[in-house]
Design an enzyme around this catalytic site. Sequence first.
Site, PDB file in Angstrom:
ATOM      1  N   SER A  13      51.595  58.090  38.499  1.00 38.87           N
ATOM      2  CA  SER A  13      50.403  57.335  38.187  1.00 38.87           C
ATOM      3  C   SER A  13      50.709  56.173  37.246  1.00 38.87           C
ATOM      4  O   SER A  13      51.478  55.284  37.588  1.00 38.87           O
ATOM      5  CB  SER A  13      49.326  58.278  37.660  1.00 38.87           C
ATOM      6  N   ASP A  34      45.035  59.708  48.530  1.00 34.96           N
ATOM      7  CA  ASP A  34      44.852  59.401  47.116  1.00 34.96           C
ATOM      8  C   ASP A  34      43.727  58.381  46.970  1.00 34.96           C
ATOM      9  O   ASP A  34      43.860  57.233  47.406  1.00 34.96           O
ATOM     10  CB  ASP A  34      46.156  58.847  46.535  1.00 34.96           C
ATOM     11  N   HIS A  83      45.747  62.655  44.624  1.00 34.94           N
ATOM     12  CA  HIS A  83      46.577  62.167  43.506  1.00 34.94           C
ATOM     13  C   HIS A  83      47.335  63.350  42.903  1.00 34.94           C
ATOM     14  O   HIS A  83      46.995  63.853  41.823  1.00 34.94           O
ATOM     15  CB  HIS A  83      45.640  61.525  42.478  1.00 34.94           C
TER      16      HIS A  83
END
Length: 651
Positions: A198, A304, A335
Amino acid sequence: MPKRTRFTIWRPLATAAVAALLAAFLTPVAAHGAPQESRPVYSYENAIRESVWVDTGLDGDGDGKNDRVAVDIVRPREPAAQGRRIPVVMDASPYYSCCGRGNENQLKTYDASGHVVQMPLFYDNFFVPRGYAFVGVDLAGTNRSDGCVDVGGRSDIQSAKAVIDWLNGRAKGYTTRTGDVRTKATWTNGRTGMIGKSWDATIANGVAATGVKGLKTIVPISGISSWYDYYFAKGAPLYDSGPDWLSDYVDSPDARAKCAAVQRKLVDGAPRTGDWTPLWTERDYVKDASKVRASVFLVHGMQDLNVRTKHFGQWWDALAKNGVHRKIWLSQTGHVDPFDYRRASWVDTLHRWFDHELLGYDNGIDREPMADIERHPDQWVTSTLWPPQGTATTTLRPARGTQAGVGTLGLRAGTGTETFTDDPRLSETDWAAHLDESTGSKAGFITPPLSRDLRVSGSSTVTVTVTPTTSSAHLSAVLVDLGPDTIRDYADAGEGVTTLTDRTCWGASTAGDSSCFKVTQAKKTDVTATVFSRGWADLGHYASDRKGVALTPGKAYPITLDLAATDHVVPKGHRLALIVAGTDKDLIDPPSSTPTLTVDLSRTAAHVPLVGGAAAFARALAGSRAAAASATTAHGVRTPHAVRRVPGDGR
């Protein structure tokens, strides 16, 4: 070749004396023949744990002094005693104190001397015994670092780049945050691999885009490649806040007291109009892909909806154009870190990747297929290249059907129009559920049942020409696989995984830093409709991605929507559908008005990367018959839960 399992159930550590004896005879540079893998021959319990503060050369907090970023290091003691220099695995993060890393939200912890005790995740536990150093960097403005968080800008990227410069003897490091005692990284050869998920992955992308010497590889997991695309899709806002909110979310208390000026720049530089500004140019790493020297092992969940898959698609394509050595994993999850959906294979593959890229071991990973793709939960296939050879963009055209809003999709151009009214209460899940029904909120176009499988691989676009009734309008376009399937439930809170209570161990442990993590399993759901690619736009940005304008009601506007990258097979017997609609609930914000939009079908088309191109599409439709209209409502995942506006681990 068979995959080798790399985990153990926790047991007491070997003594430091035994480990040292082993290290003397079994160093990673084996005496007999070329080594194939690094082995856990060094003591983790006796590893050196130290902290360094690196001068970034910036004064982000405006206190008249250069910012120093905190660098926590865990490295094996034995190589330095032997006079050998070792490579580095590095994770630069804003989350080490505020929010946590991984599925269990781990934070850094420290002893009374300020040295790190727990380093989040398994990287130090696994790689330090194998002859690597692990370096955890606190981004400027977070945890124990000076400066301010500028959300992917110069300060964020320089936070990590400066550390690589220090590891290679080009930057200043200090033993304390404020003192004058210098320290050098004499224990490393400077060869660095960056990894993270991320925001951490985003930093890896951004640092690679500087071309910094010493960075040999990056492993970005669900990373951002352009921050504009995190907040907007061609002018359409994806969240109800901007980077200033995110900066405040991760700022340390000290940074919050000093960084009002940076916060103001983030507000002023990211207007909610969706217009492109210099702030976004600074945070666009794709434009600098030509500078990338490092290899890239990219990992992303194809569902995601936090860091959406346009990010990996445009980054991958730019890297390919510049000849960067690449590898990719694509899962069915949202995610989620691969440690939580394919753990044993992930640790094994990551180990071999770092051994090859950082230690130079000829273990064959560079000759294996480029792509691993999850086709069904826990069922993976490989692809020699990605997208596969023979993939070609194919123009699919919508046409009117026998019911309003329920048309056909094929190779021939259609005529006439379809009309729908934006309903912000509805999502792509609602539209897909009623594809075979005439509804006023969308226009759907569907192929007959396919006579053979059809594979979509890469990034699609949809060009539409629409006439609005109001001065503002947002558009969505989605591709749907209509047919029964069992998929990962990416709309669930776990985004396709369920966390259990048992643990497996991946490396060595100490009393303060366990290598044992909770087991996960696939969270599955049965569906009859799967949205597998999506894109959005503000119609006011029809003429320019950079600046929007007010619309003239009654005037026709052409615009192209960029759809998310994917790799999906529409199986034989299923149908492929295109939906054009307005606001996609919870995935984009609605416009200021509620327009009715008329779509000119003669000037509307989807450009889809099909393996085999137009010929494959024609073969898949050969012999197929149009499906009879069905009164049965299709069902997919529930409407995805409200998307987080934080690119992190929390699910």
